[in-house]
Design a protein around this motif. Structure first.
Motif, short mmCIF file in Angstrom:
data_model
loop_
_atom_site.label_atom_id
_atom_site.label_comp_id
_atom_site.label_asym_id
_atom_site.label_seq_id
_atom_site.Cartn_x
_atom_site.Cartn_y
_atom_site.Cartn_z
N THR A 302 -2.44 2.05 1.97
CA THR A 302 -3.26 2.68 0.95
C THR A 302 -4.52 1.86 0.70
OG1 THR A 302 -1.30 3.60 -0.06
CG2 THR A 302 -3.25 3.45 -1.44
N GLU A 344 -2.28 9.27 -2.60
CA GLU A 344 -0.84 9.47 -2.57
C GLU A 344 -0.29 9.72 -3.97
OE1 GLU A 344 1.37 5.92 -1.55
OE2 GLU A 344 -0.10 4.64 -2.53
N ASP A 429 -3.45 10.32 2.39
CA ASP A 429 -2.43 9.33 2.08
C ASP A 429 -1.18 10.07 1.62
OD1 ASP A 429 -1.05 7.07 1.52
OD2 ASP A 429 -2.47 6.25 0.07
MG MG Z 1 0.63 3.81 0.00
#
Ligand code: MG
Ligand code: ATP
Ligand code: ATP
Ligand code: MG
Lengths: 506, 345, 300, 327
Positions: A302, A344, A429
């Motif tokens: 990330t 995400e 993500d």
């Molecule tokens: Mg992540």
């Protein structure tokens, strides 16, 4: 064969929200010493059933019995005290408190009326260790990645003498190792006689752990099956009401970077890094290329993605786009260079819950156009309709409040937001987090199509197969540093895993 | 229709007016005097105009999760500067001079808004203390301008802003409505409204979606200060004088109350300009009602408490549900009422 | 900075002002500051912004700074005993200005210099009784009160009510707070004009409210000073102007310019001389002629 | 490892930075005052800060709880006033003994707070309005009891009010300070070491999550407003001690001062983060600004406001910049 008495029995449950019947005459039961999977597409009513069970919502009709006596919990607190421990979908923890507190909140060990902090930390660490997680338990929760947060939430639920454990999509952010660990814990709890409700969109996980399954479709009960009685294909067919189309066209693609030999390089990162984030790395991405990021939990995927977008400010290195140096300082500059980043963490970094589906979908496009050039209402509606249909967002109502949507449908809305900006580089993500298999196939197909049309994609997923299926190259991260960039020519999951584990290309 | 978010505020306003009608029928009398309309309702519009303006500005600030406590001070400063300039004019009735005074005052208000916005959006100071600074210092600045005295002016063009009439209606309300119309068009016809609601609803999501949130937030403070500046002109023009200490005292509380009654949450996000206007009218109606009904000064606060409580309960869905259940005289619920969660899935 | 306070040489006076809530108060402050300078007294001035707590804090800090004399205008009459005892223990004499305190222990302060709000209310009532003494029929009076709960509002209301109670034809038909400001005075008067069928007299607790009310009366198409007679208290410049123009009929003075008198007292008290326990400031009343005469020199 | 090394190696925790920054600035302001004005350096000036602000401190402690849950309580000023008026009325007019008045007043404050808590929790009225209603209501009650301030000449009150607790030298504090410090200590303990306290933080962090985590959000929220009402009443009692009088105009605008103190002390208005100690510092900041201005003694009224604002600005911005740079 006589069955033991059910520990939990929900009969003829009906739950209506304004305009939606979320549950319609649903019955459900659980037995001690069994894992019971609740299956269904996004929006089928799984989470609602769980919330009804634990008293978050009242029922419109129907009864709930625990141990043979009727109950109506006033809320999660009372449910917990009666032995029903729940991990709700989405992380529902307090970001401002430490990991240890989040695990022990409301049941902290006390000494002479005062919370015993040392014991609290010890107990939290022990619970996390059970899930094979090692983090600093006195760190603030908000500094942890979403996967760690999910594990913290699970650890919290394990810390009670529950008879019924409810896990609503506990594995959506976890990678294979973590999932395996969790399933082991679940099995051992089952063997101790606990009844466990398990929700997941991963069919393999369900078949690996569940003894019994209940399928919901559109808020209606389809049936209850013992795992041995049903095959995965049958299950999926019951869930979606028709047969799932095969994924072969993508799976057979057999990507390799050499396929893109002629394509121009879109973005070149040279020694880009951030202290406390990821170590400097270099990477170039061609138009039409799908770059997968692989790594264990907390390996920095990330972080890397955020640097490429400008969500965080890199403190070393340089980025070139189309050969010209650029400075990606803010998300806005990323957007101006036609880079899109689908986070995400849809709840805190993605959606504006009180706005409508339509408004959430057009948000990024509108931001890039500036306030003075509004997208005409008509056009907004068209866009929303198109993506609602394409991604099968339910309810198919562009004016529904996003906060009222089911988790998977929220994820689709977020995805739609970024697709409509028609970026040249799309960073995804965990885009398939909490999404049902039907929609997942759809999204994978979409990524393949977009890349074949020349869009560069950075794809992050906890599911290695998915990454391998789509990517031309796989960037492997470990301990917040890029350790290898592997071409997908005859790459196998085992090889990637080995690289992840050992930290050198194999 | 009861689902519309403005339904209950409007009902509350109408209920209050109905109460007036019953207790004091003459409340609604409107005459035509000296070429303009005359009556309590006209007073509500005229005296409510500054509050309406400030509530409009405040709405946008609140929508970004902010709050602006300094509006009262800005009211005082803008009135003070305008009156100071006009009082220095050879001919106080000169239109040019008055316009210059108005321009200067609004310019200063704008600058004060820039200051507030800078503290909040750039330095990242919590809005309540960022604007508290100007709230405290602003009164001083206003008194510095007036020299601590009340500056009286005699300028017809200036009076027009506060106590004049146009087409028989108070000019103040026309100005307020014009600002409302401009704001509403600006906010709803452009994408500003959506962007502001996103910034307020989920700032981080807004940032990642590419919003220039700092700039937007800054803009709302500037707009709010501008509204307060215009309101300051109205308030001072209405009494032909500038009172650095008392002009706009506690108006920030009324404005926030108006915004909240209008259905905008102080936690930011969705906002309603029309709601705030209705809220402001409701508050002004309440004030005028107090005077018209001759409520004793020492009972005003209690009266206000009761009315605002009634309005809020009326707007509270939980209360209405309980009331409805009571009315059905169903046996009291045996099960504990589940605590309500609005959480998404 | 510079370590100016206390010490041996200059005579230091600590003055804790109420605030700057009105033009009257500003004139009061200015008078004190100017006459301190003229009298060669070093002034430590503080503004309490209408809060008693702030005044008490200021007085405490004067005690710390060991000023020679403390003077203050109490925000309210009660609640001073503790801090005044501290001053007494520290041997610092205290002078009250403008308002009294209600402490039974008169040894806590040396003297009181100021006005009597009740008397002001009475004077307004007496003027009314004279003006309408011969009038036939009821006299309808509307009253604009000061800030609810404040001493001038309470006392001016009381003094006025005491006088007019003697004659049943005087009727206060409406009485509402105008919070001592023009804006509120106007707003309340607007409402009175609509709810009261007949208004003969307006009594305002200060000039500012009267000035606001005048505008409301004019906007209603009536003539202030004629259709509705107006009496108010204070005597600020704008009010005297209105009086001269015939828009107000009578103004009871409440004199803010007590600086010179105060400095005299400070010197005496510091020198340990005996002073009378209560000194009323010289206050007059204004009718139209007196107002015209006073206007040219009116500073505030 | 030598002590020096340890000091050098000390890295304050991120969340403690604002508090440390504020403390440093307070010390700086004090040193500045001591070097500029005679008598400023005497310790009594600092103690006077506590004596003068004891009641405010208690009120602000209650406010801290409320703000930590993400709420706000505008009623505190009026409840303080009501407490003083009720005390004065009961003592002077009804002839109640002091030790009956104290519980009565505290009960009234807590009851008002409870009422507002119910409006907020059960009827889902925004805290801002619910407590604004409480503010109007309590102030209105004050006026119905009395529109006039009056003195309390009860001997017990007088002796309590004038008791000075010597601290050696010329230094002394009042009973109010002791009460306030006890309240601060108790609050710090509750917030740090009890489930109730942690639930307060959790609600501030994310109320929906707190509910789904099975915490008793409803009861805690109502308790917090009850507590704030109680603290306001206690603050009112301290004010009665401080001034030996009851005044319906007491505490006008006090709510803002209390909120400002809490927020300057580093507590987030959105809830979930902050400390009682910060609130104490916040009050010290406001107090020292005022003291500096009083000692200067040359500013007229409007410059007083302007300089107060400027000093406030300096404090807040420095605090912010110090906090940010070390991030
Ligand atoms: Mg992540
Ligand atoms: N608070 C609410 N208000 C209105 N509608 C709601 C609310 N909560 C859920 N719904 C609706 O109820 C339906 C069922 O949602 P639910 O969250 O139970 O689905 P789910 O099976 O958990 O899906 P997913 O797999 O995406 O999590 C959806 O159509 C959703 O939009
Ligand atoms: N010591 C730490 N200090 C601050 N933040 C940390 C620390 N350790 C981990 N984090 C947080 O954990 C996350 C780890 O990085 P990242 O999210 O990039 O991992 P990931 O590979 O995406 O893994 P995941 O599967 O957990 O999402 C970051 O969001 C980072 O903020
Ligand atoms: Mg779900």
């Amino acid at each position: 064969m006589t069955e033991p008495p059910a520990i939990l029995r929900m009969s003829h449950i009906r739950k209506e929200f304004p305009g939606v019947v979320a549950l319609d005459d649903v019955s459900f039961r659980m037995f001690p010493g069994e894992v019971h999977a609740l299956m269904g597409e996004n929006g089928a009513g799984k989470s609602t059933l769980i919330k009804v069970l634990t008293g978050v919502y009242g029922v419109d009709a129907g009864t709930i019995e625990l141990d043979g006596s009727p109950v109506a919990f006033s809320g999660p607190g009372e449910a917990q005290r009666s032995g029903v421990s729940t991990v709700y979908q989405e992380v529902n923890l307090c970001p401002n408190l430490s990991v240890a507190e989040n695990i022990c909140l409301g049941k902290e060990p006390r000494r002479r009326g005062r919370i015993d902090w040392r014991e609290t930390r010890r107990r939290a660490a022990a619970l996390l260790a059970r899930l094979d997680v090692e983090v600093d338990v006195s760190a603030e929760l908000s500094s942890c990645s979403i996967a760690v947060q999910q594990l913290v939430a699970i650890a919290r639920a394990l810390d009670v003498d529950a008879r019924v454990l409810v896990l609503d999509e506990p594995t959506s952010s976890l990678d294979a190792g973590e999932v395996e660990q969790l399933l082991n814990v679940v099995r051992s709890l089952r063997d101790q006689g606990m009844a466990i409700l398990f929700v997941s969109h991963f069919i393999e996980q369900v078949f690996a752990v569940a003894d019994r399954m209940t399928v919901l479709r559109n808020g209606k009960l389809i049936g209850e099956y013992r795992t041995e009685e049903i095959t995965p294909v049958d299950l999926v067919t019951r869930m979606i009401g028709k047969e799932l189309e095969a994924l072969e066209d993508i799976e057979d693609a057999g990507h390799s970077r050499s396929d893109l030999a002629g394509a121009p390089v879109f973005l070149e990162a040279g020694d880009v890094g951030r202290k406390g984030g990821v170590a400097p790395f270099s990477l170039d991405i061609r138009a039409g290329e799908v770059v997968g990021l692989a790594g264990l939990l907390g390996s920095g995927r990330t972080e890397l993605a955020r640097l490429l977008f400008g969500a965080d400010h890199a403190d070393s290195g340089s980025v070139r786009i189309d050969g010209a140096p650029v400075s990606l300082k803010t998300p806005r500059t990323g957007l101006d260079h036609r880079i899109a980043f689908c986070s995400e963490n849809r709840k805190t970094e993605g959606l504006v819950e009180e706005l409508t589906v339509r408004e959430n979908i057009v948000l990024a496009l509108q931001a890039s156009r500036g306030w003075a050039r509004p997208i005409p209402r008509k056009r907004q509606e068209e866009i929303a309709e198109r993506y609602i249909e394409m991604l099968d967002i339910r309810p198919a109502n562009a004016e529904a409040k996003v906060g009222d949507l089911s988790g998977g449908n929220q994820q689709k809305v977020l995805l739609a937001r970024w697709l409509i900006t028609e970026p040249r580089l799309l960073i995804l993500d965990e885009p398939t987090r909490g999404i049902d298999i039907g929609a997942k196939t759809e999204i994978q197909r979409l990524v393949a199509r977009l890349s074949s049309e020349g869009m560069a994609v950075v794809f992050i997923s906890a599911e290695l197969e998915e990454v391998l299926r789509l990517s031309h190259r796989v960037v492997v991260l470990r301990d917040r540093a890029v350790v290898a960039v592997l071409d997908n020519e005859s790459l196998t999951a085992d090889r990637v895993m080995a690289t992840m584990a050992e930290g050198v290309a194999r | 229709m009861t689902k519309h978010r403005l339904f209950w505020p409007v009902v509350a306003l109408l209920a209050l007016l109905l109460g007036d009608l019953i207790v004091h029928p003459a409340f609604f009398a409107i005459e035509f005097r000296d070429g303009h309309l005359y009556g309590n309702l006209i007073d509500i519009l005229k005296n409510g105009a500054p509050l309406i303006l400030i509530a409009i500005g405040m709405t946008l600030v609140v929508a970004t999760r902010g709050i602006d406590l300094s509006v009262g001070a800005v009211v005082a400063i803008s009135g003070a500067l305008a009156c100071l300039h006009i009082s220095g004019l050879g001919d106080q009735n000169s239109l040019g001079g008055t316009l210059a005074a108005v321009g200067m005052a609004l310019g200063l208000a704008l600058a004060l808004g820039v200051w507030n916005g800078w503290l909040v959006a750039v330095l990242g100071i919590q809005p309540i203390i960022a604007t508290l600074i100007l709230m405290v210092a602003g009164r001083g600045i206003a008194q510095l301008i007036t020299g601590g005295q009340i500056i009286t002016v005699n300028s017809h063009p200036y009076e027009w802003i506060g106590s004049g009439f146009t087409f028989g209606l108070p000019s103040a309300i026309l100005i307020a409505l014009a600002v409302f119309a401009i704001a509403a068009v600006l906010v709803r016809r452009s994408a500003l409204g959506l962007l502001v609601e996103s910034v307020g609803g989920n700032p981080e999501a807004g940032r990642l979606a590419g919003l220039r949130s700092a700039r937007l937030i800054w803009l709302t403070y500037v707009f709010c200060a501008l509204c307060a500046g215009i309101a300051g002109l109205m308030i001072s023009a209405n009494v032909h004088s500038a009172d650095g200490n008392n002009a706009g005292q506690f108006i920030e509380l009324d404005a926030i109350l108006a915004v909240v009654i209008g259905g905008t949450l102080l936690t930011g996000g969705r906002f309603s300009l029309t709601g705030s206007v209705i809220g402001a009218l409701l508050i002004q109606t309440l004030t005028t009602t107090v005077y018209a009904l001759g409520i004793a000064p020492q009972a005003i606060m209690l009266f206000k408490a009761v009315v605002v409580l009634a309005v809020c309960l009326l707007q509270s869905p939980v209360f209405r549900k309980k009331l409805a259940r009571r009315r059905k005289t169903a046996p009291p619920p045996t099960a504990v009422v589940p605590e309500k969660v609005e959480a998404g899935v | 900075g510079g370590g100016g306070a206390g010490g041996g040489g200059a005579l230091t006076l600590g003055f804790a002002q109420v605030g700057a809530e009105s033009g009257w108060r500003t004139a009061n402050t200015k008078s004190i500051q100017e006459s301190a300078k003229a009298a060669g007294i070093e002034l430590k001035f503080s503004d309490a912004q209408q809060k008693q707590e702030n005044q008490i804090a200021a007085i405490r800090s004067y005690i710390q700074q060991k000023v020679k004399v403390i003077a203050f205008s109490p925000v309210v009459e009660s609640g001073w005993d503790t801090v005044l005892k501290e001053a007494k223990t520290a041997n610092i004499p205290v002078i009250l200005t403008d308002r009294a305190v209600d402490s039974p222990d008169k040894s806590l302060y040396k003297t009181f210099l100021g006005s009597d709000f009740v008397a002001e209310g009475k004077k307004a009532g007496e003027w009314l009784a004279k003006e309408f003494g011969s009038a036939a029929g009821d006299v309808s009076i509307v009253e604009l009160q000061g800030t609810t709960g404040s001493a001038p509002a309470n006392d001016r209301k009381k003094g006025f009510a005491d006088v007019i109670a003697s004659n049943p034809k005087f009727k206060v038909v409406a009485s509402q707070t105008g919070e001592f400001t023009r804006a509120k005075g106007k707003e309340v008067m607007e409402a009175f004009l609509k709810s009261q069928p007949k208004i003969d007299v307006l009594y305002a607790h200060n000039d500012d409210m009267a000035l606001g009310a005048i505008e409301a009366i004019e906007a209603a198409g009536k003539v202030p000073g004629k259709d509705i007679k107006i009496v108010s208290v204070d005597g600020v410049r704008d009010a005297l102007q209105a009086l001269a123009d015939g828009k107000i009929n009578h103004v009871v003075e409440c004199n803010p310019l007590l600086g010179p008198q105060l400095m005299e007292l400070v010197k005496k008290v510091a020198a340990g001389e005996q002073v009378p326990p209560r000194i009323e400031t010289t206050e007059t009343e204004f009718d139209q002629a007196a107002a015209k005469a006073a206007l040219p020199q009116r500073q505030y | 490892m030598t002590t020096l090394d340890r000091i050098k190696g000390y890295r304050p925790r991120q969340r403690h930075l604002p508090i440390l920054a504020t403390m440093a600035m307070l010390v700086a302001a004090y040193l500045y005052g001591a070097s500029s004005y005679t008598a400023f350096g005497s310790g009594q000036v600092v103690l006077d800060l506590f004596i003068n602000n004891a009641f405010l401190l208690v009120v602000a402690v209650g406010m801290t709880f409320v703000i930590l849950t993400g709420g706000i309580d505008l009623s505190v000023g009026s409840v303080v006033a009501l407490s003083t008026v009720v005390s004065a009325d009961l003592l002077q007019n009804q002839g109640w003994p002091v030790f009956a008045v104290i519980p009565a007043v505290l009960a009234i404050g807590a009851a008002l707070g409870f009422g507002m808590g119910v409006l907020i929790q059960v009827f889902e009225i925004q805290p801002f309005i619910a407590t604004l209603i409480g503010m109007f209501f309590a102030r209105g009650l004050c006026y119905t009891i009395s529109t006039q301030a009056y003195s309390i000449d009860d001997p017990t009150v007088a002796s309590l009010a004038q008791t000075q607790i010597p601290l050696g030298g010329e230094l002394h504090i009042s009973i109010g300070v002791v009460v306030a410090l006890v309240v601060v200590a108790a609050a710090a303990y509750v917030l740090y070491g009890t489930r109730f306290g942690r639930t307060v933080y959790a609600i501030g962090g994310n109320p929906k999550s707190a509910l789904l985590m099975g915490l008793n959000v409803g009861r805690t929220r109502i308790s917090v407003y009850t507590l704030s009402g109680f603290c306001s009443a206690l603050g009112g009692l301290l004010l009665v001690l401080y001034k030996s009088s009851g005044d319906p105009l007491n505490g006008v605008g006090l709510e803002l001062t209390a909120i400002a103190a809490v927020v300057i002390g580093g507590t987030l208005l959105t809830g979930g983060s902050g400390y009682v100690l910060g609130t104490v510092l916040g009050i010290m900041v406001l107090g020292i600004i005022q003291t500096l201005i009083t000692f200067d003694g040359t500013l007229n009224s409007w410059w007083t406001s302007i300089i107060t604002g400027a000093l406030l600005f300096a404090f807040i911005v420095l605090q912010r910049l110090v906090g940010r740079r070390t991030t």
